[in-house]
Design a protein around this motif. Structure first.
Motif, short mmCIF file in Angstrom:
data_model
loop_
_atom_site.label_atom_id
_atom_site.label_comp_id
_atom_site.label_asym_id
_atom_site.label_seq_id
_atom_site.Cartn_x
_atom_site.Cartn_y
_atom_site.Cartn_z
N THR A 23 5.69 -0.71 3.61
CA THR A 23 5.80 -2.10 4.06
C THR A 23 5.68 -3.03 2.86
O THR A 23 4.75 -2.88 2.06
CB THR A 23 4.68 -2.40 5.08
N PHE A 83 8.83 4.50 3.54
CA PHE A 83 8.20 3.74 4.64
C PHE A 83 7.14 2.76 4.12
O PHE A 83 6.09 2.59 4.75
CB PHE A 83 7.54 4.67 5.67
N SER A 139 1.28 11.91 8.02
CA SER A 139 -0.10 12.00 8.52
C SER A 139 -0.96 12.77 7.52
O SER A 139 -2.14 12.49 7.36
CB SER A 139 -0.12 12.74 9.87
N THR A 193 -1.20 7.74 13.46
CA THR A 193 -0.76 7.72 14.87
C THR A 193 -1.99 7.80 15.79
O THR A 193 -3.10 8.12 15.33
CB THR A 193 0.12 8.95 15.15
N MET A 228 0.88 -1.17 0.00
CA MET A 228 0.00 0.00 0.00
C MET A 228 0.92 1.22 0.00
O MET A 228 1.54 1.53 1.01
CB MET A 228 -0.78 -0.08 1.31
N LEU A 275 1.45 4.81 0.07
CA LEU A 275 0.83 6.11 0.31
C LEU A 275 1.88 7.15 0.72
O LEU A 275 1.99 8.22 0.13
CB LEU A 275 -0.23 6.01 1.42
N THR A 276 2.66 6.81 1.76
CA THR A 276 3.54 7.78 2.41
C THR A 276 4.69 8.24 1.52
O THR A 276 5.26 7.46 0.76
CB THR A 276 4.09 7.16 3.71
C1 LIG Z 1 7.50 0.55 10.07
C2 LIG Z 1 6.61 1.42 9.25
C3 LIG Z 1 5.84 0.87 8.25
C4 LIG Z 1 5.02 1.68 7.47
N1 LIG Z 1 4.30 1.13 6.44
C5 LIG Z 1 3.64 1.93 5.58
C6 LIG Z 1 3.02 1.42 4.40
O1 LIG Z 1 3.02 0.23 4.16
N2 LIG Z 1 2.44 2.29 3.54
C7 LIG Z 1 2.42 3.63 3.77
O2 LIG Z 1 1.91 4.36 2.94
N3 LIG Z 1 2.97 4.17 4.89
C8 LIG Z 1 3.58 3.35 5.79
N4 LIG Z 1 4.18 3.88 6.91
C9 LIG Z 1 4.07 5.30 7.17
C10 LIG Z 1 3.20 5.61 8.38
O3 LIG Z 1 1.85 5.42 8.09
C11 LIG Z 1 3.53 7.05 8.82
O4 LIG Z 1 4.83 6.99 9.38
C12 LIG Z 1 2.55 7.60 9.82
O5 LIG Z 1 1.30 7.81 9.23
C13 LIG Z 1 3.03 8.91 10.42
O6 LIG Z 1 3.51 9.78 9.45
P1 LIG Z 1 4.96 10.46 9.65
O7 LIG Z 1 5.90 9.38 10.00
O8 LIG Z 1 5.27 11.28 8.48
O9 LIG Z 1 4.78 11.36 10.93
P2 LIG Z 1 4.23 12.85 10.96
O10 LIG Z 1 2.98 12.96 10.16
O11 LIG Z 1 5.33 13.79 10.64
O12 LIG Z 1 3.84 12.99 12.49
C14 LIG Z 1 4.78 13.35 13.52
C15 LIG Z 1 4.04 13.60 14.83
O13 LIG Z 1 3.10 14.68 14.66
C16 LIG Z 1 1.81 14.28 15.07
N5 LIG Z 1 0.81 14.92 14.21
C17 LIG Z 1 0.85 15.11 12.87
N6 LIG Z 1 -0.27 15.69 12.43
C18 LIG Z 1 -1.05 15.87 13.51
C19 LIG Z 1 -2.37 16.41 13.73
N7 LIG Z 1 -3.12 16.89 12.73
N8 LIG Z 1 -2.86 16.42 14.98
C20 LIG Z 1 -2.14 15.93 16.01
N9 LIG Z 1 -0.91 15.40 15.88
C21 LIG Z 1 -0.37 15.38 14.65
C22 LIG Z 1 1.80 12.77 14.90
O14 LIG Z 1 0.85 12.15 15.75
C23 LIG Z 1 3.22 12.41 15.30
O15 LIG Z 1 3.30 12.29 16.69
C24 LIG Z 1 4.97 3.07 7.73
C25 LIG Z 1 5.73 3.61 8.76
C26 LIG Z 1 6.54 2.81 9.51
C27 LIG Z 1 7.36 3.46 10.61
#
Ligand SMILES: Cc1cc2nc3c(=O)[nH]c(=O)nc-3n(C[C@H](O)[C@H](O)[C@H](O)COP(=O)(O)OP(=O)(O)OC[C@H]3O[C@@H](n4cnc5c(N)ncnc54)[C@H](O)[C@@H]3O)c2cc1C
Length: 571
Positions: free
Chosen positions: A210, A208, A182, A439, A173, A175-176
């Motif tokens: 998977t 990121f 987020s 998250t 999937m 997306l990121t």
């Molecule tokens: C091991 C692993 C596997 C993954 N697998 C996949 C995958 O298969 N496909 C895919 O597409 N993605 C995948 N991801 C990505 C994952 O979904 C994102 O890491 C996650 O959604 C958070 O995005 P970010 O890391 O950019 O954090 P950020 O969006 O930068 O967030 C950082 C912090 O800010 C907070 N925050 C951000 N926006 C808000 C808000 N509006 N209100 C309150 N708090 C907020 C968050 O809660 C967090 O604490 C994976 C990530 C990891 C680590």
């Protein structure tokens, strides 16, 4: 012989929930398949029996193959060789075992090689696989992508892609991106239509991801030039056999080490549009992510179950001060709370799954025939419930999973900190559950709607009417009192918030309000479980006591919180 299904009576208990009769009837649509497929069920009992048998096979593979492989997979991990991912030896063996048993694509219709299983046994299988190895559960669980294709792809695409899953095809999937986590509206990977080649071409980077090197990937990409928000995004299905995508690297991460987390480079990679343009994020990814959040719910309960069992076994064996440590109140209190959290989150997991099951079955049925008015109303009602319960489930199950793993490691003392016991791995694996698929903070952003629209309260009122043995009525009275406090607290927050221009006050207390609703809901669910099986009574009593004191803390915090104090928190 270890069997992760038969060694846990709670699973069969949840599989036999009264609503399963309705779910199976809808899913099997008058058992029409029985004339075409000799393995299709002829009635409800037959369908339930086949769920049981398949789950026994899953439980056996989990206990005998996947769990014994977990340590070596964690140690060995996957590698990237010439832009392609090579799984650890154990991962390969796990995948082969589940694929040979026909356990990939379980929920797909029989015409695509699936078992036409409803979501409950599918999610149960995900719980079992996660208990055995949470990292591997990701690779297996990404078959959720097949469900999205089944729901939104064209017939031609379905005929092309869906039968591959049962033959073992893996999925991803995508997306990121580096600047879109987020906030997926910021996705920039470009999709452009190539007139000459008569195909969409994908260009850009995803991170990121998977299992990023899977055979079939669903990719969110910007198809509308000049746009910068979610309305310019579409969903594409990418077939690795057509080339154009390489794995630049895999992340070196804390846990779920068997699951490759990839950085992908798309360079003129040909792909097909799924559904309509511009609905990629708004409609299809929302649905995909809801399914994946249910999957993380199952993963969280599976890890928590494993961690609880590790803590219990260790506490029985380890002796200090002349006795097994399980006899110290400080240790047995931890164990009892861990067990309570596992059971509460499992009840929430299967309640949410049943809501999803009913609305999805109605949705599929509506493609075959016109639904009558009552059916349409039911579809709407269950969809609304699924929408507000999914973030609640993801929030609670992942947070409880982390707490249970933390406490289990604590029970192991210094040994828990070493690589000698599985809890060290489980503790690391647990940590991702409240980060990916949104998250915990983002689950609250979704769940607060259930508070402000009154959707949680409406469902709590429904639960309030449940039939109870008179001797349990005092627990209902406790929950009614908790509901009263919840209503008052919501009222206070919304009133104060309305005086402000921004929504900051509501957002600041949102998690507290969502958690208050969650404690009441899980209390009722355990009470309902007790009515079907009195072995849940202890958990219901303990959880309601716990939820009551947790809610009081939140209520007092909010009552004593002055609006001006919000400024002290701002950075
Ligand atoms: C091991 C692993 C596997 C993954 N697998 C996949 C995958 O298969 N496909 C895919 O597409 N993605 C995948 N991801 C990505 C994952 O979904 C994102 O890491 C996650 O959604 C958070 O995005 P970010 O890391 O950019 O954090 P950020 O969006 O930068 O967030 C950082 C912090 O800010 C907070 N925050 C951000 N926006 C808000 C808000 N509006 N209100 C309150 N708090 C907020 C968050 O809660 C967090 O604490 C994976 C990530 C990891 C680590």
């Amino acid at each position: 012989m270890a069997n992760f299904y038969t060694d846990n009576n709670d699973l069969k208990f949840h599989l036999e929930h009264p609503l399963m009769k309705k779910i199976i009837a809808l899913k099997e649509n008058n058992y029409v398949d029985k004339d075409t497929y000799d393995y299709a069920p002829v009635d409800f009992e037959d369908a339930l029996d086949s769920y049981n048998q398949v789950l026994e096979i899953v439980g056996d593979i989990c206990g005998e193959i996947i769990a014994p492989n977990a340590e070596s997979v964690d140690h060995e991990g996957p590698q990237v060789i010439d832009g392609r991912v090579k799984y650890a030896r154990g991962t390969h063996e796990n995948h082969q075992a589940l694929s040979n048993a026909g356990l990939i694509g379980m929920s797909l219709p029989r015409k695509y090689g699936g078992l036409n299983f409803s979501m409950v046994p599918y999610v149960m299988a995900a719980e079992l696989v996660s208990r055995a190895d949470a990292g591997f559960a990701n690779i297996w669980g990404l078959q959720d992508c097949a469900e999205t294709l089944h729901e939104f792809a064209s017939d031609e695409q379905k005929n092309d892609f869906l039968p591959r899953f049962n033959k073992g095809a893996t999925a991803a999937m995508d997306l990121t991106e580096p600047d879109a986590g987020s906030d997926l509206q910021a996705v920039m990977l470009k999709a452009s239509w190539d007139e000459k080649k008569s195909t969409w071409l994908l260009n850009g980077v995803k991170r990121f991801i998977t299992n990023g090197d899977a055979e079939v990937s669903l990719v969110l990409a910007r198809s509308e030039e000049g746009t910068s928000d979610g309305r310019g995004l579409s969903l594409f299905v990418y077939d690795k056999a057509h080339g154009g995508m390489t794995v630049r690297r895999i992340e070196n991460k804390l846990g779920i080490k068997g699951s490759p987390t990839c950085e992908l480079v798309f360079n003129n990679a040909p792909a097909q549009l799924v559904g309509d343009r511009k609905l990629g994020l708004i409609k299809y990814v929302m649905s995909l992510m809801n399914g994946a959040r249910l999957g993380v719910g199952a993963q969280s309960v599976g890890i928590a179950e494993a961690a609880y069992r590790e803590g219990l076994n260790y506490a029985k064996e380890r002796e200090q001060f002349g006795k097994a440590i399980i006899h110290f109140p400080a240790v047995y209190e931890l164990l009892t709370q861990m067990e309570m959290k596992v059971k509460a989150s499992r009840s929430l997991l299967y309640e949410t799954t049943r809501f999803v099951d009913v609305y999805k079955s109605y949705t599929h049925l509506s493609n075959e025939r016109t639904l009558d008015k009552d059916e349409r109303n039911e579809l709407k009602n269950y969809q609304r419930l699924a929408d507000v319960f999914t973030p609640l489930l993801k929030l609670f199950s992942s947070e409880y999973c982390n707490q249970v793993a933390y406490d289990s490691l604590q029970i192991h003392g210094g040994s828990g900190y070493m690589k000698d016991y599985p809890i060290e791995r489980l503790y690391r694996d647990a940590r991702i559950t409240n980060i990916y698929e949104g998250t915990s903070q983002l689950q609250v952003v979704a769940a607060i709607r259930g508070v402000t629209t009154g959707a949680y309260l409406k469902q709590i009122r429904e639960y309030e009417l449940m039939n109870l043995h008179p001797e349990l009525d005092y627990l209902r009275r406790d929950l009614i009192e908790m509901t009263h406090q919840y209503e008052k607290t919501v009222e206070r927050v919304t009133e104060i918030n309305a005086q402000e221009e921004s929504n900051d006050y509501l957002d600041f207390h949102a998690r507290r309000l969502v958690e208050m609703a969650g404690h009441i809901i899980m209390g009722y669910l355990l009470l309902n479980d007790t009515m079907r099986n009195d072995s849940f009574e202890k958990q219901a009593i303990l959880f309601i006591k716990y939820g009551k004191s947790e809610n009081q803390q939140r209520m007092h915090y909010i009552q004593n919180f002055e609006l001006k104090e919000l400024g002290m928190f701002k950075k």
